[in-house]
Design a protein around this motif. Structure first.
Motif, mmCIF file in Angstrom:
data_model
loop_
_atom_site.group_PDB
_atom_site.id
_atom_site.type_symbol
_atom_site.label_atom_id
_atom_site.label_comp_id
_atom_site.label_asym_id
_atom_site.label_seq_id
_atom_site.Cartn_x
_atom_site.Cartn_y
_atom_site.Cartn_z
ATOM 1 N N GLY A 176 -49.324 -51.013 -23.773
ATOM 2 C CA GLY A 176 -48.437 -49.858 -23.779
ATOM 3 C C GLY A 176 -47.279 -49.951 -22.801
ATOM 4 N N GLY A 177 -46.754 -51.121 -22.574
ATOM 5 C CA GLY A 177 -45.620 -51.302 -21.681
ATOM 6 C C GLY A 177 -45.996 -51.641 -20.256
ATOM 7 N N GLU A 178 -47.283 -51.630 -19.929
ATOM 8 C CA GLU A 178 -47.737 -51.972 -18.583
ATOM 9 C C GLU A 178 -47.800 -53.501 -18.444
ATOM 10 O OE1 GLU A 178 -51.573 -51.056 -15.619
ATOM 11 O OE2 GLU A 178 -51.419 -50.132 -17.613
ATOM 12 N N ARG A 179 -47.528 -53.996 -17.229
ATOM 13 C CA ARG A 179 -47.564 -55.440 -17.000
ATOM 14 C C ARG A 179 -49.010 -55.950 -17.007
ATOM 15 N NH1 ARG A 179 -43.341 -57.046 -12.130
ATOM 16 N NH2 ARG A 179 -41.432 -56.333 -13.162
ATOM 17 N N PRO A 180 -49.302 -56.992 -17.802
ATOM 18 C CA PRO A 180 -50.633 -57.602 -17.736
ATOM 19 C C PRO A 180 -50.762 -58.452 -16.468
ATOM 20 C CG PRO A 180 -49.246 -58.849 -19.220
ATOM 21 C CD PRO A 180 -48.427 -57.648 -18.797
ATOM 22 N N ARG A 181 -51.990 -58.649 -16.035
ATOM 23 C CA ARG A 181 -52.218 -59.513 -14.868
ATOM 24 C C ARG A 181 -52.184 -60.980 -15.278
ATOM 25 N NH1 ARG A 181 -54.596 -58.953 -9.720
ATOM 26 N NH2 ARG A 181 -54.088 -60.901 -8.625
ATOM 27 N N TRP A 182 -52.774 -61.264 -16.434
ATOM 28 C CA TRP A 182 -52.852 -62.636 -16.927
ATOM 29 C C TRP A 182 -52.440 -62.675 -18.397
ATOM 30 C CZ3 TRP A 182 -54.095 -66.292 -13.318
ATOM 31 C CH2 TRP A 182 -54.801 -65.874 -12.186
ATOM 32 N N VAL A 183 -51.905 -63.814 -18.816
ATOM 33 C CA VAL A 183 -51.614 -64.079 -20.230
ATOM 34 C C VAL A 183 -52.126 -65.477 -20.556
ATOM 35 C CG1 VAL A 183 -49.790 -64.538 -21.926
ATOM 36 C CG2 VAL A 183 -49.637 -62.526 -20.465
ATOM 37 N N ARG A 184 -52.687 -65.637 -21.746
ATOM 38 C CA ARG A 184 -53.141 -66.958 -22.202
ATOM 39 C C ARG A 184 -52.822 -67.095 -23.686
ATOM 40 N NH1 ARG A 184 -59.818 -66.476 -22.731
ATOM 41 N NH2 ARG A 184 -59.798 -65.121 -24.581
ATOM 42 N N ALA A 185 -53.016 -68.306 -24.228
ATOM 43 C CA ALA A 185 -52.801 -68.542 -25.656
ATOM 44 C C ALA A 185 -53.890 -69.462 -26.179
ATOM 45 C CB ALA A 185 -51.427 -69.157 -25.896
ATOM 46 N N LEU A 190 -58.015 -74.068 -26.306
ATOM 47 C CA LEU A 190 -57.164 -73.246 -25.452
ATOM 48 C C LEU A 190 -55.809 -73.939 -25.322
ATOM 49 C CD1 LEU A 190 -57.071 -70.722 -23.548
ATOM 50 C CD2 LEU A 190 -57.724 -72.298 -21.691
ATOM 51 N N LEU A 191 -54.769 -73.300 -25.831
ATOM 52 C CA LEU A 191 -53.436 -73.891 -25.803
ATOM 53 C C LEU A 191 -52.774 -73.704 -24.442
ATOM 54 C CD1 LEU A 191 -51.021 -75.190 -27.380
ATOM 55 C CD2 LEU A 191 -50.279 -72.851 -27.878
ATOM 56 N N LEU A 192 -52.898 -72.514 -23.882
ATOM 57 C CA LEU A 192 -52.305 -72.207 -22.585
ATOM 58 C C LEU A 192 -53.347 -71.517 -21.723
ATOM 59 C CD1 LEU A 192 -49.750 -72.000 -20.745
ATOM 60 C CD2 LEU A 192 -49.366 -69.737 -21.768
ATOM 61 N N ALA A 193 -53.734 -72.157 -20.638
ATOM 62 C CA ALA A 193 -54.694 -71.541 -19.713
ATOM 63 C C ALA A 193 -54.095 -70.270 -19.123
ATOM 64 C CB ALA A 193 -55.038 -72.530 -18.600
ATOM 65 N N PRO A 194 -54.928 -69.320 -18.676
ATOM 66 C CA PRO A 194 -54.417 -68.058 -18.142
ATOM 67 C C PRO A 194 -53.379 -68.282 -17.040
ATOM 68 C CG PRO A 194 -56.774 -67.925 -18.437
ATOM 69 C CD PRO A 194 -56.406 -69.343 -18.704
ATOM 70 N N VAL A 195 -52.238 -67.595 -17.167
ATOM 71 C CA VAL A 195 -51.170 -67.687 -16.176
ATOM 72 C C VAL A 195 -50.876 -66.298 -15.628
ATOM 73 C CG1 VAL A 195 -50.089 -69.773 -17.077
ATOM 74 C CG2 VAL A 195 -49.415 -67.557 -17.982
ATOM 75 N N GLU A 196 -50.531 -66.287 -14.354
ATOM 76 C CA GLU A 196 -50.173 -65.062 -13.672
ATOM 77 C C GLU A 196 -48.713 -65.169 -13.261
ATOM 78 O OE1 GLU A 196 -52.283 -64.515 -10.060
ATOM 79 O OE2 GLU A 196 -52.157 -62.326 -10.103
ATOM 80 N N LEU A 197 -48.016 -64.076 -13.189
ATOM 81 C CA LEU A 197 -46.604 -64.094 -12.857
ATOM 82 C C LEU A 197 -46.378 -64.773 -11.510
ATOM 83 C CD1 LEU A 197 -43.969 -63.127 -14.147
ATOM 84 C CD2 LEU A 197 -44.124 -61.068 -12.727
ATOM 85 N N GLY A 198 -45.564 -65.832 -11.536
ATOM 86 C CA GLY A 198 -45.223 -66.524 -10.306
ATOM 87 C C GLY A 198 -46.264 -67.520 -9.836
ATOM 88 N N ARG A 199 -47.325 -67.749 -10.650
ATOM 89 C CA ARG A 199 -48.372 -68.680 -10.226
ATOM 90 C C ARG A 199 -48.669 -69.679 -11.341
ATOM 91 N NH1 ARG A 199 -52.930 -65.215 -6.847
ATOM 92 N NH2 ARG A 199 -51.452 -64.090 -5.509
ATOM 93 N N ARG A 200 -49.384 -70.728 -10.980
ATOM 94 C CA ARG A 200 -49.747 -71.754 -11.956
ATOM 95 C C ARG A 200 -50.932 -71.279 -12.784
ATOM 96 N NH1 ARG A 200 -49.512 -77.404 -8.478
ATOM 97 N NH2 ARG A 200 -47.267 -77.293 -7.963
ATOM 98 N N PRO A 201 -51.171 -71.943 -13.957
ATOM 99 C CA PRO A 201 -52.315 -71.589 -14.778
ATOM 100 C C PRO A 201 -53.629 -71.729 -14.042
ATOM 101 C CG PRO A 201 -50.815 -73.021 -15.981
ATOM 102 C CD PRO A 201 -50.329 -72.988 -14.565
ATOM 103 N N ARG A 202 -54.573 -70.861 -14.440
ATOM 104 C CA ARG A 202 -55.929 -70.955 -13.877
ATOM 105 C C ARG A 202 -56.685 -72.110 -14.495
ATOM 106 N NH1 ARG A 202 -59.308 -65.796 -14.666
ATOM 107 N NH2 ARG A 202 -60.640 -66.864 -13.199
ATOM 108 N N GLY A 203 -57.690 -72.542 -13.728
ATOM 109 C CA GLY A 203 -58.643 -73.491 -14.274
ATOM 110 C C GLY A 203 -58.117 -74.911 -14.379
#
Length: 486
Positions: free
Chosen positions: A437-446, A473-486
């Motif tokens: 609903g327009g709120e920023r997610p903490r993590w995004v993955r694909a 898993l195409l894209l490991a979880p990423v956080e804004l301004g940080r590298r992918p997890r795992g």
């Protein structure tokens, strides 16, 4: 000698209905294309887009393009002015307003639309790198010389438009025969309806037809694309019959798929081979209207159309050679004005469908159930959702998502993920559903999934339109301004 009488040979006075359809049809598609640019261009390639135009214009290649941005620095506001103005002029042509003026007025309107859309598509980069962009540009230029309502349509331009349809159809047929073996052994349509970039509500039904029907469908496609186009140049009524066959196949493609305006503009352009008598034979109630067209052919108009016909013939030499080349190019332009292009589609058929599912979460340390998918407007996502009908509108982001699993350039996708993490409103408006609903997610993955249409039995048992299976898993979880997890 009366020069006006001498130049009557240049007028095709029995193509008034064709001109009506060609001018208004191409203008209607142009209006839709400009409105599409208004809605999508800033978010995709605007000042803060995924592939910003200002950065693109810094390249030496871009500085040689015949676009207004070479002299008028690009801003999103100026893009909206250009696209909005193009939509207004296009709509005026659809209403037939310029056609009531002298012959040069609609010509000027279409040439303005040609340059305006050329300026948009040339800097749209991968999001505007589709064959139907050049097709629309070339159609706008050629239709510009059909004249106004008080002059007879010029025969030179009528045949130039038939040559355009010939390149479009025959080029598509030849690229199929030279490309994927499945076109030659008549099995291509075992897969195509399921794996096409954006299925529509009828695609699953078409896919589930018996295989013998698909083989006949493929054979019919070869006949219409490899044999019928030659008869577009035949005397009437043969040319109209050939056009009718092209129209029927294009209507089937409209019904069974979402190919933006490709099939719609092909339908319109094919009317260049349909004369008024044929229209009257099929639609008798139009007989009075189609037999009372204009006959005047001003000398100045003839001179312009002859020059344009010669120009298009000269520019067509590379495209003609390409049609018979073993290394045939598909959807290629041989000049920077995008005139006399090479066309073609689906030289190879994807036999399996992979979809990238993009997910986000608000949780700092998410469990599997915390991940929520972003839904796109047209591309498959939720297996329970029936594919929608969007063509002739072009959902550009959705189309690029189809190319992503095929190994296409993914620079834009990395920026897209950042925009999701930022909850960028213009980007989110391109989607069908934002789960936050327009709120920023903490993590995004694909994640990558293999999709196929549910059989009739599976549909009855599960209610699903798609059956899918996760691949990797195409894209490991990423956080804004940080590298992918795992």
């Amino acid at each position: 000698m009366d020069l006006a009488a001498w130049t009557q040979w240049a007028g095709a006075s029995d193509y008034d209905v064709a001109r009506f359809v060609l001018q208004r049809g191409v203008a209607a598609i142009a209006c839709l294309a400009f409105l599409s640019a208004l809605a999508q261009f800033p978010a995709l390639v605007g000042e803060h887009g995924l592939l910003p135009v200002p950065r693109f214009m810094e390249r030496p290649y871009a500085r040689r393009l015949p676009v207004v941005w070479r002299w008028w620095r690009y801003t999103d506001r100026r893009l909206r002015m250009l696209a909005g103005g193009g939509a207004v002029v296009s709509f005026a042509v659809v209403l037939g307003l310029p056609q009531r003026a002298p012959w040069w007025v609609p010509m000027v309107c279409f040439l303005v639309l040609w340059l305006a859309y050329l300026s948009i598509s040339d800097v749209g980069q991968t999001f505007w790198a589709f064959g139907w962009e050049s097709l629309l540009v070339e159609a706008l230029f050629t239709v510009a010389f059909l004249g106004a309502d008080d002059v007879a349509p010029p025969i030179v331009v009528v045949f130039a438009l038939r040559w355009l349809v010939f390149r479009l159809e025959f080029g598509a047929g030849m690229i199929k025969m030279r490309g994927d073996r499945s076109w030659r052994d008549l099995t291509a349509l075992y897969y195509h309806h399921e794996t096409q970039p954006m299925p529509n509500p009828v695609s699953r039904t078409a896919h589930l037809l018996p295989r013998r029907v698909h083989r006949l469908e493929t054979l019919g496609s070869h006949f219409v694309q490899l044999v019928v186009p030659f008869f577009l140049f035949a005397p009437q009524p043969v040319a109209s019959v050939a056009a009718a066959l092209v129209l029927l196949t294009q209507l089937w493609l409209v019904v069974s798929g979402n190919f933006a305006w490709l099939n719609w503009i092909t339908l319109v352009l094919t009317f260049a081979a349909v004369d008024d008598r044929s229209v009257g034979a099929v639609l008798p109630w139009l007989e009075p209207a189609v037999t009372a067209g204009p006959t005047a052919t001003p000398v100045s108009f003839v001179a312009v159309t002859v020059v344009v016909g010669g120009l298009l013939a000269w520019l067509s030499w590379p495209a003609a050679r390409n049609l018979v080349s073993r290394r045939q190019l598909m959807n290629a332009s041989f000049n920077r004005w995008h005139l006399a292009n090479a066309y073609g589609a689906f030289g190879s058929v994807t036999q399996q469908r992979d979809e990238v599912i993009v997910e986000g979460t608000l949780a700092e340390a998410p469990a599997e159930e915390d991940w929520q998918p972003y839904e796109f407007r047209g591309k498959p996502g939720d297996p329970r959702r029936r594919p929608g009908q969007f063509a002739p509108y072009h959902l550009r982001l959705d189309w690029l998502m189809w190319f992503l699993p095929l190994g296409a350039d993914d620079r834009w996708f990395r920026v897209f993920v950042v925009r999701l993490l930022e909850a960028d409103r213009p980007t989110l408006r391109l989607l069908g559903h934002d789960p936050f609903g327009g709120e920023r997610p903490r993590w995004v993955r694909a994640r990558m999934f293999r999709y196929r249409f549910a059989t009739r039995a599976e549909r009855r048992a599960t209610g699903l339109y798609w059956i899918r299976q996760e691949r990797y898993l195409l894209l490991a979880p990423v956080e804004l301004g940080r590298r992918p997890r795992g």
